[in-house]
Design a protein around this motif. Structure first.
Motif, PDB file in Angstrom:
ATOM      1  N   ALA A 143       1.043  -1.161  -0.208  1.00 37.85           N
ATOM      2  CA  ALA A 143       0.081  -0.025  -0.077  1.00 37.85           C
ATOM      3  C   ALA A 143       0.778   1.181   0.034  1.00 37.85           C
ATOM      4  O   ALA A 143       1.902   1.338   0.320  1.00 37.85           O
ATOM      5  CB  ALA A 143      -1.054  -0.078   1.319  1.00 37.85           C
ATOM      6  N   GLU A 144       0.260   2.316  -0.558  1.00 35.95           N
ATOM      7  CA  GLU A 144       1.204   3.647  -0.605  1.00 35.95           C
ATOM      8  C   GLU A 144       1.639   4.058   0.710  1.00 35.95           C
ATOM      9  O   GLU A 144       2.719   4.504   0.951  1.00 35.95           O
ATOM     10  CB  GLU A 144       0.322   4.731  -1.251  1.00 35.95           C
ATOM     11  CG  GLU A 144       0.170   4.540  -2.604  1.00 35.95           C
ATOM     12  CD  GLU A 144      -0.442   5.498  -3.330  1.00 35.95           C
ATOM     13  OE1 GLU A 144      -0.478   6.751  -2.656  1.00 35.95           O
ATOM     14  OE2 GLU A 144      -0.571   5.545  -4.565  1.00 35.95           O
ATOM     15  N   ASP A 145       0.688   3.764   1.810  1.00 41.06           N
ATOM     16  CA  ASP A 145       1.129   3.935   3.261  1.00 41.06           C
ATOM     17  C   ASP A 145       1.686   2.947   4.101  1.00 41.06           C
ATOM     18  O   ASP A 145       1.590   3.058   5.239  1.00 41.06           O
ATOM     19  CB  ASP A 145      -0.141   4.652   3.914  1.00 41.06           C
ATOM     20  CG  ASP A 145      -1.432   3.683   3.914  1.00 41.06           C
ATOM     21  OD1 ASP A 145      -1.167   2.686   3.321  1.00 41.06           O
ATOM     22  OD2 ASP A 145      -2.397   3.979   4.507  1.00 41.06           O
ATOM     23  N   ALA A 146       2.179   1.950   3.386  1.00 34.87           N
ATOM     24  CA  ALA A 146       2.761   0.755   3.984  1.00 34.87           C
ATOM     25  C   ALA A 146       3.704   0.984   5.027  1.00 34.87           C
ATOM     26  O   ALA A 146       4.837   1.887   4.474  1.00 34.87           O
ATOM     27  CB  ALA A 146       3.121  -0.333   3.091  1.00 34.87           C
ATOM     28  N   VAL A 147       3.720   0.502   5.937  1.00 36.43           N
ATOM     29  CA  VAL A 147       4.915   0.867   6.935  1.00 36.43           C
ATOM     30  C   VAL A 147       5.450  -0.535   7.423  1.00 36.43           C
ATOM     31  O   VAL A 147       4.607  -1.695   7.545  1.00 36.43           O
ATOM     32  CB  VAL A 147       4.737   1.544   8.325  1.00 36.43           C
ATOM     33  CG1 VAL A 147       4.473   3.106   7.826  1.00 36.43           C
ATOM     34  CG2 VAL A 147       3.471   1.103   9.009  1.00 36.43           C
ATOM     35  N   VAL A 148       6.529  -0.669   7.675  1.00 35.95           N
ATOM     36  CA  VAL A 148       7.150  -2.132   8.391  1.00 35.95           C
ATOM     37  C   VAL A 148       8.024  -1.639   9.523  1.00 35.95           C
ATOM     38  O   VAL A 148       8.413  -0.692   9.758  1.00 35.95           O
ATOM     39  CB  VAL A 148       8.121  -2.719   7.357  1.00 35.95           C
ATOM     40  CG1 VAL A 148       7.109  -3.126   6.226  1.00 35.95           C
ATOM     41  CG2 VAL A 148       9.258  -1.636   6.928  1.00 35.95           C
ATOM     42  N   PRO A 149       8.147  -2.513  10.484  1.00 39.14           N
ATOM     43  CA  PRO A 149       9.233  -2.322  11.933  1.00 39.14           C
ATOM     44  C   PRO A 149      10.465  -1.935  11.352  1.00 39.14           C
ATOM     45  O   PRO A 149      11.006  -2.358  10.387  1.00 39.14           O
ATOM     46  CB  PRO A 149       9.223  -3.622  12.383  1.00 39.14           C
ATOM     47  CG  PRO A 149       7.833  -4.532  11.913  1.00 39.14           C
ATOM     48  CD  PRO A 149       7.745  -3.877  10.380  1.00 39.14           C
ATOM     49  N   ASP A 150      11.176  -1.126  12.040  1.00 38.53           N
ATOM     50  CA  ASP A 150      12.553  -0.507  11.892  1.00 38.53           C
ATOM     51  C   ASP A 150      13.474  -1.577  12.442  1.00 38.53           C
ATOM     52  O   ASP A 150      13.959  -1.566  13.464  1.00 38.53           O
ATOM     53  CB  ASP A 150      12.946   0.725  12.309  1.00 38.53           C
ATOM     54  CG  ASP A 150      14.254   1.182  11.909  1.00 38.53           C
ATOM     55  OD1 ASP A 150      14.838   0.499  11.217  1.00 38.53           O
ATOM     56  OD2 ASP A 150      14.699   2.052  12.733  1.00 38.53           O
TER      57      ASP A 150
END
Length: 229
Positions: A209-216
Motif C-alpha cells: 500500500a502507498e502508506d505501508a510501514v514496516v518495523p525498523d
C-alpha cells in the motif's frame, strides 16, 4: 509436457549436467546485486488493492516447485486463492483462531516476543492482498486408489520451497508475508484438501500500500551468523 510421476519403482538414470560457468567477475557482480536486493525484502502487512497479474504469481510458484526435496517427492501443494468470498472466509476463520491465541493460548513468552512487532488478531492482509497462496505439505502420498506411501523430510522440503517462493516474489517486485494462524486445521476444511495434506503457511501476495510501514528492524550481521571452520 511430461507428466510427473514419483521415482519409486523406476530405474535411476543419470543425465549430463553441464551448466554454463560464469566468468568470476560476472558471478561476483550477480551475487553482490542479489545480496543487495534481498536485503530490501521485508514482511508486508499493508497491501494495495491494485490487481497483480496471475502470471507473476504462477511463475513464483513454478520456481518454488524446483526446490530440492527428500527423494524428489515434491511433497507440496500450492492453493492459489483469488476469490474474494473465499478469502473472506479464510480471514474470518483465521481471526477467530488468532483471537484465542492472542488472548493467552500462545503463552506469555511468545506474546512478549510478538509485542515489539505490533501484530495482533486483526489480519486485513488476508482480504486486502489480491492473491493468497496457501501452502500445504503432503505428509504422505495418496494414490488414486486410496493407498498411501511415505514422504521423507517433508518439513525441510516445504520450508525450502516457501523460501524460494518468497525470494522470487520479492525479485519480481511483489510484497508478501508468511502467515501461520495457529492452529491451521480450518484451512483444510475451507479449501477441501485431502487427508494427506496439512496446512503449512498462508502467503498473501500483492503490491505494498502507498502508506505501508514496516518495523525498523536490524538484521544480524554476517559475522553473527557465519562460523568458519
Amino acid at each position: 509436457m511430461r507428466t510427473w510421476t514419483p521415482m519409486h519403482g523406476q530405474p535411476y538414470r543419470a543425465v549430463p549436467y553441464r551448466p554454463h560457468r560464469l566468468p568470476l567477475a560476472e558471478s561476483l557482480a550477480r551475487s553482490s546485486e542479489l545480496r543487495k536486493r534481498m536485503d530490501e525484502r521485508r514482511t508486508v502487512r499493508m497491501f494495495a488493492p491494485d490487481p497483480v497479474p496471475e502470471q507473476l504469481v504462477l511463475d513464483a510458484i513454478a520456481v518454488a516447485n524446483t526446490a530440492p526435496s527428500g527423494a524428489h517427492q515434491q511433497p507440496w501443494t500450492f492453493v492459489l486463492v483469488q476469490d474474494p468470498e473465499m478469502r473472506r472466509r479464510i480471514r474470518e476463520a483465521a481471526e477467530h483462531e488468532e483471537r484465542i491465541s492472542y488472548s493467552g493460548r500462545l503463552g506469555e513468552e511468545w506474546l512478549a516476543a510478538l509485542r515489539p512487532l505490533g501484530t495482533d488478531e486483526h489480519k486485513p492482509h488476508l482480504t486486502d492482498a489480491p492473491h493468497l497462496i496457501v501452502v500445504f505439505q503432503q505428509r504422505f502420498a495418496l494414490r488414486p486408489d486410496g493407498s498411501t506411501y511415505k514422504h521423507y523430510y517433508v518439513d525441510e522440503s516445504v520450508g525450502i520451497a516457501v523460501g524460494m517462493l518468497l525470494t522470487t516474489l520479492h525479485l519480481s517486485g511483489l510484497a508478501a508475508l508468511v502467515h501461520t494462524p495457529s492452529p491451521m486445521r480450518f484451512l483444510s476444511e475451507v479449501l477441501g484438501r485431502p487427508r494427506n495434506e496439512k496446512a503449512f503457511a498462508v502467503v498473501p501476495v500483492g503490491y505494498p500500500a502507498e502508506d505501508a510501514v514496516v518495523p525498523d528492524l536490524v538484521r544480524k550481521s554476517l559475522d553473527q551468523v557465519v562460523v568458519r571452520v
